[in-house]
Scaffold this motif. Structure first.
Motif, PDB file in Angstrom:
ATOM      1  N   PHE A  32       0.832  -1.199   0.000  1.00  0.00           N
ATOM      2  CA  PHE A  32       0.000   0.000   0.000  1.00  0.00           C
ATOM      3  C   PHE A  32       0.870   1.253   0.000  1.00  0.00           C
ATOM      4  CE2 PHE A  32      -2.457   3.360   2.055  1.00  0.00           C
ATOM      5  CZ  PHE A  32      -3.586   3.370   1.249  1.00  0.00           C
ATOM      6  N   GLU A  33       1.916   1.250   0.804  1.00  0.00           N
ATOM      7  CA  GLU A  33       2.817   2.409   0.865  1.00  0.00           C
ATOM      8  C   GLU A  33       3.536   2.616  -0.463  1.00  0.00           C
ATOM      9  OE1 GLU A  33       4.590   5.800   1.975  1.00  0.00           O
ATOM     10  OE2 GLU A  33       2.948   4.787   2.985  1.00  0.00           O
ATOM     11  N   ALA A  34       3.922   1.533  -1.124  1.00  0.00           N
ATOM     12  CA  ALA A  34       4.573   1.653  -2.431  1.00  0.00           C
ATOM     13  C   ALA A  34       3.604   2.260  -3.447  1.00  0.00           C
ATOM     14  CB  ALA A  34       5.066   0.290  -2.914  1.00  0.00           C
ATOM     15  N   ALA A  35       2.357   1.815  -3.430  1.00  0.00           N
ATOM     16  CA  ALA A  35       1.347   2.375  -4.338  1.00  0.00           C
ATOM     17  C   ALA A  35       1.126   3.853  -4.037  1.00  0.00           C
ATOM     18  CB  ALA A  35       0.040   1.597  -4.209  1.00  0.00           C
ATOM     19  N   ARG A  36       1.088   4.198  -2.766  1.00  0.00           N
ATOM     20  CA  ARG A  36       0.900   5.586  -2.349  1.00  0.00           C
ATOM     21  C   ARG A  36       2.037   6.474  -2.862  1.00  0.00           C
ATOM     22  NH1 ARG A  36       1.985   8.529   2.095  1.00  0.00           N
ATOM     23  NH2 ARG A  36       0.345   9.882   2.828  1.00  0.00           N
ATOM     24  N   ARG A  37       3.269   5.977  -2.767  1.00  0.00           N
ATOM     25  CA  ARG A  37       4.419   6.737  -3.273  1.00  0.00           C
ATOM     26  C   ARG A  37       4.346   6.922  -4.785  1.00  0.00           C
ATOM     27  NH1 ARG A  37       7.223   3.456   0.380  1.00  0.00           N
ATOM     28  NH2 ARG A  37       8.047   2.221  -1.333  1.00  0.00           N
ATOM     29  N   MET A  38       3.905   5.890  -5.506  1.00  0.00           N
ATOM     30  CA  MET A  38       3.787   6.007  -6.959  1.00  0.00           C
ATOM     31  C   MET A  38       2.719   7.030  -7.341  1.00  0.00           C
ATOM     32  SD  MET A  38       4.292   2.202  -8.538  1.00  0.00           S
ATOM     33  CE  MET A  38       3.585   1.198  -7.248  1.00  0.00           C
ATOM     34  N   ILE A  39       1.606   7.015  -6.627  1.00  0.00           N
ATOM     35  CA  ILE A  39       0.553   7.993  -6.895  1.00  0.00           C
ATOM     36  C   ILE A  39       1.063   9.393  -6.595  1.00  0.00           C
ATOM     37  CG2 ILE A  39      -1.711   8.823  -6.162  1.00  0.00           C
ATOM     38  CD1 ILE A  39      -2.385   5.820  -5.580  1.00  0.00           C
ATOM     39  N   ALA A  40       1.696   9.578  -5.446  1.00  0.00           N
ATOM     40  CA  ALA A  40       2.205  10.896  -5.055  1.00  0.00           C
ATOM     41  C   ALA A  40       3.214  11.417  -6.078  1.00  0.00           C
ATOM     42  CB  ALA A  40       2.826  10.837  -3.663  1.00  0.00           C
ATOM     43  N   ALA A  41       3.993  10.535  -6.674  1.00  0.00           N
ATOM     44  CA  ALA A  41       4.993  10.946  -7.664  1.00  0.00           C
ATOM     45  C   ALA A  41       4.346  11.502  -8.929  1.00  0.00           C
ATOM     46  CB  ALA A  41       5.897   9.768  -8.015  1.00  0.00           C
ATOM     47  N   SER A  42       3.081  11.183  -9.151  1.00  0.00           N
ATOM     48  CA  SER A  42       2.401  11.677 -10.349  1.00  0.00           C
ATOM     49  C   SER A  42       1.818  13.077 -10.154  1.00  0.00           C
ATOM     50  CB  SER A  42       1.273  10.716 -10.757  1.00  0.00           C
ATOM     51  OG  SER A  42       0.171  10.809  -9.867  1.00  0.00           O
ATOM     52  N   PHE A  43       1.834  13.584  -8.929  1.00  0.00           N
ATOM     53  CA  PHE A  43       1.285  14.909  -8.639  1.00  0.00           C
ATOM     54  C   PHE A  43       2.358  15.982  -8.819  1.00  0.00           C
ATOM     55  CE2 PHE A  43      -1.562  12.662  -5.332  1.00  0.00           C
ATOM     56  CZ  PHE A  43      -2.498  12.352  -6.293  1.00  0.00           C
ATOM     57  N   PRO A  44       1.920  17.245  -8.986  1.00  0.00           N
ATOM     58  CA  PRO A  44       2.897  18.343  -9.036  1.00  0.00           C
ATOM     59  C   PRO A  44       3.741  18.368  -7.759  1.00  0.00           C
ATOM     60  CG  PRO A  44       0.724  19.121  -9.661  1.00  0.00           C
ATOM     61  CD  PRO A  44       0.547  17.725  -9.148  1.00  0.00           C
TER      62      PRO A  44
END
Length: 67
Positions: A32-44
Motif C-alpha cells: 500500500f505504501e509503495a502504491a501511495r508513493r507512486m501515486i504521489a509521484a504523479s502529482f505536481p
C-alpha cells in the motif's frame, strides 16, 4: 484478466499461506505504501502537505474527503 499459469498461482498461494499473519499484514502495508508513493509521484511537486493528502485520498478511494 489472469495470465498466471495455475501451477504458479498455486505455488504463490502456498507460499503466502505459510507466512505468519504478521508477515502478511506487513507485506500488505508495504505494498500500500509503495502504491501511495507512486501515486504521489504523479502529482505536481509543489503541493502543500494537506493538498497532497487530499489528492491521495481522492485518487485511492475515488471520492472527495468526507469533510
Amino acid at each position: 484478466m489472469n495470465d498466471t499459469a495455475p501451477e504458479i498461482a498455486e505455488k504463490a498461494q502456498t507460499k503466502l499461506t505459510m507466512l505468519s499473519n504478521a508477515a502478511r499484514f506487513k507485506m500488505g502495508t508495504e505494498m500500500f505504501e509503495a502504491a501511495r508513493r507512486m501515486i504521489a509521484a504523479s502529482f505536481p511537486k509543489n503541493l502543500s502537505a494537506p493538498e497532497l493528502k487530499r489528492r491521495l485520498y481522492e485518487r485511492i478511494y475515488g471520492e472527495a474527503l468526507p469533510f
